[in-house]
Design a protein around this motif. Sequence first.
Motif, PDB file in Angstrom:
ATOM      1  N   LEU A   1       1.040  -0.824  -4.127  1.00 17.83           N
ATOM      2  CA  LEU A   1       1.191  -0.631  -2.817  1.00 17.83           C
ATOM      3  C   LEU A   1       1.828  -2.036  -2.109  1.00 17.83           C
ATOM      4  O   LEU A   1       1.533  -3.152  -2.562  1.00 17.83           O
ATOM      5  CB  LEU A   1      -0.279  -0.694  -2.107  1.00 17.83           C
ATOM      6  N   ARG A   2       2.764  -1.680  -1.299  1.00 22.58           N
ATOM      7  CA  ARG A   2       3.428  -2.892  -0.511  1.00 22.58           C
ATOM      8  C   ARG A   2       2.636  -2.619   0.936  1.00 22.58           C
ATOM      9  O   ARG A   2       3.061  -1.950   1.768  1.00 22.58           O
ATOM     10  CB  ARG A   2       4.879  -2.711  -0.472  1.00 22.58           C
ATOM     11  N   GLN A   3       1.585  -3.491   1.337  1.00 28.16           N
ATOM     12  CA  GLN A   3       0.812  -3.337   2.234  1.00 28.16           C
ATOM     13  C   GLN A   3       1.590  -4.053   3.711  1.00 28.16           C
ATOM     14  O   GLN A   3       1.980  -4.989   3.626  1.00 28.16           O
ATOM     15  CB  GLN A   3      -0.491  -4.001   2.185  1.00 28.16           C
ATOM     16  N   SER A   4       1.740  -3.259   4.564  1.00 28.75           N
ATOM     17  CA  SER A   4       2.538  -3.683   5.794  1.00 28.75           C
ATOM     18  C   SER A   4       1.659  -3.531   7.168  1.00 28.75           C
ATOM     19  O   SER A   4       1.979  -4.087   7.947  1.00 28.75           O
ATOM     20  CB  SER A   4       3.755  -2.712   5.987  1.00 28.75           C
ATOM     21  N   GLU A   5       0.481  -2.896   6.843  1.00 19.26           N
ATOM     22  CA  GLU A   5      -0.402  -2.798   8.166  1.00 19.26           C
ATOM     23  C   GLU A   5      -1.820  -3.284   7.353  1.00 19.26           C
ATOM     24  O   GLU A   5      -2.574  -2.299   7.064  1.00 19.26           O
ATOM     25  CB  GLU A   5      -0.555  -1.406   8.658  1.00 19.26           C
ATOM     26  N   PRO A   6      -2.055  -4.431   7.581  1.00 20.72           N
ATOM     27  CA  PRO A   6      -3.610  -4.915   6.721  1.00 20.72           C
ATOM     28  C   PRO A   6      -4.879  -4.351   7.410  1.00 20.72           C
ATOM     29  O   PRO A   6      -5.641  -4.296   6.596  1.00 20.72           O
ATOM     30  CB  PRO A   6      -3.342  -6.343   7.079  1.00 20.72           C
ATOM     31  N   ILE A   7      -4.942  -3.812   8.816  1.00 20.47           N
ATOM     32  CA  ILE A   7      -6.060  -3.061   9.260  1.00 20.47           C
ATOM     33  C   ILE A   7      -5.687  -1.437   8.915  1.00 20.47           C
ATOM     34  O   ILE A   7      -6.734  -0.904   8.158  1.00 20.47           O
ATOM     35  CB  ILE A   7      -6.087  -3.425  10.706  1.00 20.47           C
ATOM     36  N   ALA A   8      -4.759  -0.809   9.588  1.00 26.39           N
ATOM     37  CA  ALA A   8      -4.685   0.370   9.688  1.00 26.39           C
ATOM     38  C   ALA A   8      -4.455   0.943   8.052  1.00 26.39           C
ATOM     39  O   ALA A   8      -4.928   2.152   7.656  1.00 26.39           O
ATOM     40  CB  ALA A   8      -3.763   1.028  10.576  1.00 26.39           C
ATOM     41  N   GLY A   9      -3.672   0.061   7.101  1.00 27.67           N
ATOM     42  CA  GLY A   9      -3.410   0.527   5.947  1.00 27.67           C
ATOM     43  C   GLY A   9      -4.806   0.603   4.949  1.00 27.67           C
ATOM     44  O   GLY A   9      -4.375   0.902   3.907  1.00 27.67           O
ATOM     45  N   ASN A  10      -5.814   0.146   5.468  1.00 26.47           N
ATOM     46  CA  ASN A  10      -7.012   0.062   4.783  1.00 26.47           C
ATOM     47  C   ASN A  10      -8.064   0.909   5.268  1.00 26.47           C
ATOM     48  O   ASN A  10      -9.379   0.578   5.118  1.00 26.47           O
ATOM     49  CB  ASN A  10      -7.487  -1.481   4.614  1.00 26.47           C
ATOM     50  N   TYR A  11      -7.790   1.846   6.349  1.00 27.96           N
ATOM     51  CA  TYR A  11      -8.829   2.637   6.940  1.00 27.96           C
ATOM     52  C   TYR A  11      -8.802   4.024   6.049  1.00 27.96           C
ATOM     53  O   TYR A  11      -7.646   4.464   5.568  1.00 27.96           O
ATOM     54  CB  TYR A  11      -8.366   2.880   8.420  1.00 27.96           C
TER      55      TYR A  11
ATOM     56  N   ASP B   1      -7.641  10.495  -4.457  1.00 25.81           N
ATOM     57  CA  ASP B   1      -7.052  11.360  -3.378  1.00 25.81           C
ATOM     58  C   ASP B   1      -5.838  10.806  -2.814  1.00 25.81           C
ATOM     59  O   ASP B   1      -5.175  10.042  -3.402  1.00 25.81           O
ATOM     60  CB  ASP B   1      -8.221  11.490  -2.330  1.00 25.81           C
ATOM     61  N   PHE B   2      -5.290  11.534  -1.618  1.00 24.52           N
ATOM     62  CA  PHE B   2      -4.075  11.177  -0.985  1.00 24.52           C
ATOM     63  C   PHE B   2      -4.215  10.752   0.373  1.00 24.52           C
ATOM     64  O   PHE B   2      -3.636  11.099   1.357  1.00 24.52           O
ATOM     65  CB  PHE B   2      -3.028  12.437  -0.984  1.00 24.52           C
ATOM     66  N   PHE B   3      -5.241   9.524   0.543  1.00 20.75           N
ATOM     67  CA  PHE B   3      -5.532   8.908   1.780  1.00 20.75           C
ATOM     68  C   PHE B   3      -5.413   7.637   1.586  1.00 20.75           C
ATOM     69  O   PHE B   3      -5.611   6.973   0.355  1.00 20.75           O
ATOM     70  CB  PHE B   3      -6.841   9.194   2.199  1.00 20.75           C
ATOM     71  N   PRO B   4      -5.042   6.701   2.551  1.00 17.35           N
ATOM     72  CA  PRO B   4      -4.405   7.208   3.906  1.00 17.35           C
ATOM     73  C   PRO B   4      -2.937   7.813   3.702  1.00 17.35           C
ATOM     74  O   PRO B   4      -2.423   7.217   2.905  1.00 17.35           O
ATOM     75  CB  PRO B   4      -4.613   5.879   4.733  1.00 17.35           C
ATOM     76  N   TYR B   5      -2.600   8.114   4.846  1.00 14.86           N
ATOM     77  CA  TYR B   5      -1.068   8.903   4.712  1.00 14.86           C
ATOM     78  C   TYR B   5      -0.215   8.224   5.842  1.00 14.86           C
ATOM     79  O   TYR B   5      -0.765   7.744   6.689  1.00 14.86           O
ATOM     80  CB  TYR B   5      -0.924  10.321   5.179  1.00 14.86           C
ATOM     81  N   ALA B   6       0.998   7.574   5.180  1.00 17.05           N
ATOM     82  CA  ALA B   6       1.705   6.825   6.058  1.00 17.05           C
ATOM     83  C   ALA B   6       3.269   7.489   5.923  1.00 17.05           C
ATOM     84  O   ALA B   6       3.594   7.815   4.705  1.00 17.05           O
ATOM     85  CB  ALA B   6       1.716   5.406   5.710  1.00 17.05           C
ATOM     86  N   ASP B   7       3.929   7.848   6.905  1.00 14.44           N
ATOM     87  CA  ASP B   7       5.181   8.228   6.879  1.00 14.44           C
ATOM     88  C   ASP B   7       6.386   7.003   7.017  1.00 14.44           C
ATOM     89  O   ASP B   7       7.449   7.277   6.781  1.00 14.44           O
ATOM     90  CB  ASP B   7       5.564   9.439   7.654  1.00 14.44           C
ATOM     91  N   SER B   8       5.891   5.835   7.227  1.00 16.79           N
ATOM     92  CA  SER B   8       6.959   4.604   7.337  1.00 16.79           C
ATOM     93  C   SER B   8       5.979   3.492   7.000  1.00 16.79           C
ATOM     94  O   SER B   8       4.667   3.449   7.052  1.00 16.79           O
ATOM     95  CB  SER B   8       7.515   4.598   8.492  1.00 16.79           C
ATOM     96  N   ALA B   9       6.692   2.351   7.101  1.00 21.95           N
ATOM     97  CA  ALA B   9       5.591   1.003   6.826  1.00 21.95           C
ATOM     98  C   ALA B   9       4.629   0.697   7.998  1.00 21.95           C
ATOM     99  O   ALA B   9       3.709   0.307   7.679  1.00 21.95           O
ATOM    100  CB  ALA B   9       6.946   0.008   6.740  1.00 21.95           C
ATOM    101  N   HIS B  10       4.813   1.312   9.135  1.00 31.42           N
ATOM    102  CA  HIS B  10       3.866   0.752  10.125  1.00 31.42           C
ATOM    103  C   HIS B  10       3.346   1.813  10.739  1.00 31.42           C
ATOM    104  O   HIS B  10       2.809   1.886  11.794  1.00 31.42           O
ATOM    105  CB  HIS B  10       4.628  -0.209  11.210  1.00 31.42           C
ATOM    106  N   ASP B  11       3.611   3.145  10.071  1.00 30.65           N
ATOM    107  CA  ASP B  11       2.966   4.108  10.730  1.00 30.65           C
ATOM    108  C   ASP B  11       1.871   5.118   9.784  1.00 30.65           C
ATOM    109  O   ASP B  11       2.209   5.856   9.071  1.00 30.65           O
ATOM    110  CB  ASP B  11       4.303   5.423  10.658  1.00 30.65           C
TER     111      ASP B  11
ATOM    112  N   TYR C   1       4.784   7.887   2.060  1.00 28.88           N
ATOM    113  CA  TYR C   1       6.085   7.502   1.655  1.00 28.88           C
ATOM    114  C   TYR C   1       6.433   6.656   0.360  1.00 28.88           C
ATOM    115  O   TYR C   1       7.410   7.119  -0.357  1.00 28.88           O
ATOM    116  CB  TYR C   1       6.809   7.182   2.801  1.00 28.88           C
ATOM    117  N   GLN C   2       5.592   5.924  -0.065  1.00 30.30           N
ATOM    118  CA  GLN C   2       5.640   5.050  -1.040  1.00 30.30           C
ATOM    119  C   GLN C   2       5.370   5.925  -2.338  1.00 30.30           C
ATOM    120  O   GLN C   2       6.037   5.782  -3.410  1.00 30.30           O
ATOM    121  CB  GLN C   2       4.715   3.700  -1.045  1.00 30.30           C
TER     122      GLN C   2
END
Length: 970
Positions: free
Chosen positions: A747-757, A373-383, A220-221
Amino acid sequence: MIGKIHKQMSHDSWLFSKMATPEYTPFVFLLLLFQSSVWGFPVCQTPQESPTCGYKPGMLNVHLVPHTHDDVGWLKTVDQYFYGDRNDIQHAGVQYILDSVVDQLLKNPDRRFIYVETAFFYRWWKQQTDDMQNTVKQLVNEGRLEFVNGGWCMSDEATTHYSAVIDQMTMGLRFLNDTFGHCGRPRVAWHIDPFGHAREHASMFAQMGYDGFFFGRLDYQDRNRRMVAREQEMLWRASESLTPPMADLFTGILPNGYNPPEGFCWDQSCDDPPIRDDPDLEDYNVDDVVTRFLHIAHGQALVYKTNHIIMTMGSDFQYENANLWYKNLDKLIRYVNQMQSNGSEVNVLYSTPSCYLQELHRANLTWPLKGDDFFPYADSAHDFWTGYFTSRPALKRYERISNSYLQTCKQLEVLGGPISRKGPFGAGDSETLKKAMAVAQHHDAVSGTEKQHVANDYARKLANGWAHCQVLVSNTLSSLSGSSAPRVYCEHLNISVCPLTETSKKFSVNVYNPLARPVSWPVRLPVNGTNFYWSVLLTLSLPFSLSLSISLYPSLSLSISLYPSLSLSISLYPSLSLSITPSYSLYPSIIISPSQSFSPQPSSLLSLCASIVTLRDFLSSLFCVCLSRYNASDGNNSESIQMSGAYIFRPNTSTPFIISKTAKIETLQEVRQWFSPWVSQVVRLYTDSRALELEWTVGPVPIGDDLGKEVISRLDSSINSSGVFYTDSNGREVLQRRKDYRPTWNLRQSEPIAGNYYPINSRAYIKDDKDQLTVVTDRSQGGGSIQDGSLEIMLHRRLLYDDVRGVGEPLNETSDIYPEGLVVRGRHLLSLSPPATAADTHRPLAQEVVLQPLITFTDGELHPSTRLEFSGLQAVLPPAVHLLTVSQWDQDTVLLRLEHQYQASESKEHSQPVTVNLQKLFSTLDVLGVSEMNLSANQWKDEMTRLDWKAESGTHHTGVTNQLSAYSAL
């Protein structure tokens, strides 16, 4: 015939006519059969060859693309979706969609439709009359029914291996070529639903001849930034090893995912009002519809670059009653275009992705360039959709070994000739497993994002394919070895189960190596034992002999290393005599606390041997191998109500929980670690091995505390990785990853674990100037480098909540065998090398895990005349060359793909062009003719033309790259 593979990370493929030597079954050849049967169709006019698709210069042209998105399994099985069964789960019936669409296309020559999933279309086509098939061919020739993408399915991009993707694309595209010829060949790749997009897929699509690629999902960002910058269409440079534009692919982001604009859905599953155009009725709404549509069109034009915009008019399993859609679309086009007489500059037309792409090309603009590439994919800040990288790990492993078995099956079908398909063990075939594997590449299959009963169906289809291939393999092994002894397949060696080896006093091991080079492959065979330790003497009667004595842990397994001395080869290890005597030597248990301080010595790995002391010290001094877990979010959180689920990974803390502060360790010829009753690990280092083996077992994951859990393996080392690590892309390319960073936006990181997988298909590594630590996985998994010097890889997930992304059930796997929760076992291979030479180890190592030897058994003594060795190749291929595909194409031709597997500058020794003599490649086949084809084998290479695109300067963002390409020979 000399084939030179010029580029690093390229694929070269040929279709060739073959002839067996007199020693084997001869073949009859018709050299032109393939060419005439595939391309002998009426010439049609593609959008690129036509002067216009109906647009008007100087206006805002709105391309309406009627389409349906038909998942090849998700909430229902493939069969249920096709027939419209189990509509209590989801109302969907693909056969009725195709019936209805064809009927409606015939009623108005302006109407168009695109179709994607060949697996469904193939089924429908086989049920049609000759008259209906001729009608559909005419619609295809006229460009009114257009195939896009064209693979057997729309594959997942995060958890698939490139070899399986190429296979499923080839299967779908070949059917379209054979059925419709030039007119049915897709020019556009279309991945509207996968949950993130891999650069390797873009590279493969470019080498398959596609002009462009459209998708619907991105972070989304990233989307917000691209909308502002009008960069939603770009040129994706998918390889730095290939000379542009070989792997360049025009890529567009669709405006509404893949749905219609809000308020303009006219399917029986939609609630939007129809266009009511009778002015005598009170609820006349044409003016309102036109006004809203013009507002949406002008708004969309502000975030795209040309006076052409695209709108996807359809969604999941829509057009079952196509009349609803087309009747309203006819009216929409008519009434919006009527406004042109009042000064409107909006022109609406029925269109296809090819028509839209043609007009973008004719605009003659420059486009932003993308290299990552286009990974990881998030559709909202915590998703963050990073959980599915690991979801259903058992299915992911079964898909991976099924791919290995399919490649072996296809090779043996060629080497065995007709007797492989109908021989002493009955009729066998590779087609059943090909289709099952093709379906398994779907973005709701190997991804693990389907309902449980659908996952079971995917596994059932794979098992059925195995059964058909086992007959074929048995026939070929019987023919090539001269032994008609029944072959025994022990499919549960990973859990130390093989009834033959556990009960027989004398048996033979049959090894087939599908790689084009020798390998050393450890095999662990279960043997009968009691509560004692046993000493086993193993004697192998070979052209060379191998004798070793091994101490066994009670009732578990015997470990032997097999050395197939030939490539693409069969080796028989006959008459294994097990001499078993009890031994009462005991080994002490050692407790090592994971929290103790370590002084890693990375360089010591290369000097390790099978010494028990050294192996134990490796664990305690090189780095920490910790199995830990995250507790999954249950949605009860002040920041977000998002839960972890099949798609989404969201731990409820950023610190993993140590499963146990102490791990019980027993040392034999291996180190066994018990972290808890449901988490254990065995560490092995085989003699002369290039890597340390970690065999992990996880499950049943306890849920008595009402918390879902996500289990990880974390490797902590002294390597100074500086927040950077590397992952492969679909098992091929390597890309650089940086913690809390994206190359193309801030990047505005909102999930420090999942957002770095990120997805890890076959390997990941960290490095500094001195050392590189590489982990090779046996299936696709998710992982990251959360701390410097550390790699963590998620092994297993058991969750108690649905993540509200459509699947409608929690990822809580059980089975009849494991009613308390699924137990999963797997392997990681660890290697430590200087960075300059690491690729020379980890690339072939990963290849050996993907294409592992096939082990079969025969009971009792073999006949003295049995042939013990056979090789399908005259010589080993150079290290840089991988034999990707050997597959029967038709009666007289074979599809061959050779791959240069090293990136530019990756290896000082191997990143160079390589020459291969095709005529001297095979030992039993004479190559009579060769024709080079594109990667998907649906075009002659010299006839493949693609649109050229101009890139803006200064927009190339990248990590580390590589490429694919393919050819074929007749």
